[in-house]
Design an enzyme around this catalytic site. Structure first.
Site, PDB file in Angstrom:
ATOM      1  CB  CYS A 233      24.224  46.632   4.114  1.00 56.33           C
ATOM      2  SG  CYS A 233      23.723  45.090   4.863  1.00 56.33           S
TER       3      CYS A 233
ATOM      4  CB  CYS B  13      26.850  42.216   6.060  1.00 54.32           C
ATOM      5  SG  CYS B  13      25.563  43.173   6.812  1.00 54.32           S
TER       6      CYS B  13
END
Length: 144
Positions: A52, A54
């Protein structure tokens, strides 16, 4: 291996290298995790890596910088990759099963015991420097 699995295996190579080239050891099997945990004395910094955004923009840069800036270095830098090395990730999570599964996430262990855990909720939506500073504090507290 089907085409999807082959594609995913290739696409995560740079995400793995971002940590391994900074000194992290990848634990890709449950056996790797158990071997590390059975012998790891001192402070282990564990990042549960993820594909992802993040992880890319926050978690991986934060742990790399935290290690670089920390006055007290962890004795061990290890990583498992959620969604990719599923057995290794599940096995690592068994060592801190008191916290819900989260990826990316960062664990600081002292002599195999959880000293601090930073879940995705404390990574996503924060500035990289905030995550870095939290990791650095956790490392230094565990190393005392």
């Amino acid at each position: 291996m089907n085409a999807y699995d082959e594609y995913m295996k290739g696409i995560v190579v740079p995400m793995r290298k971002e940590l391994t080239e900074s000194g992290f050891t990848e634990l890709t099997t449950a056996e790797d995790v158990n071997e590390h945990m059975s012998t790891a004395q001192g402070v282990s910094l564990v990042i549960i890596n993820s594909i992802c955004g993040c992880a890319a923009g926050l978690a991986r840069p934060a742990v790399r910088e935290a290690v670089e800036l920390s006055e007290r270095k962890p004795d061990h830098l290890v990583t498992v990759f959620a969604g990719q090395d599923k057995e290794a990730t599940a096995q690592m999570r068994q060592y801190f099963e008191e916290v819900p599964p989260s990826s990316p996430s960062i664990a600081v262990l002292k002599d195999g015991q959880l000293a601090h855990f930073i879940p995705r909720e404390e990574i996503e939506g924060f500035e990289m420097e905030q995550v870095r500073d939290a990791v650095k504090r956790a490392i230094e507290e565990a190393a005392q």
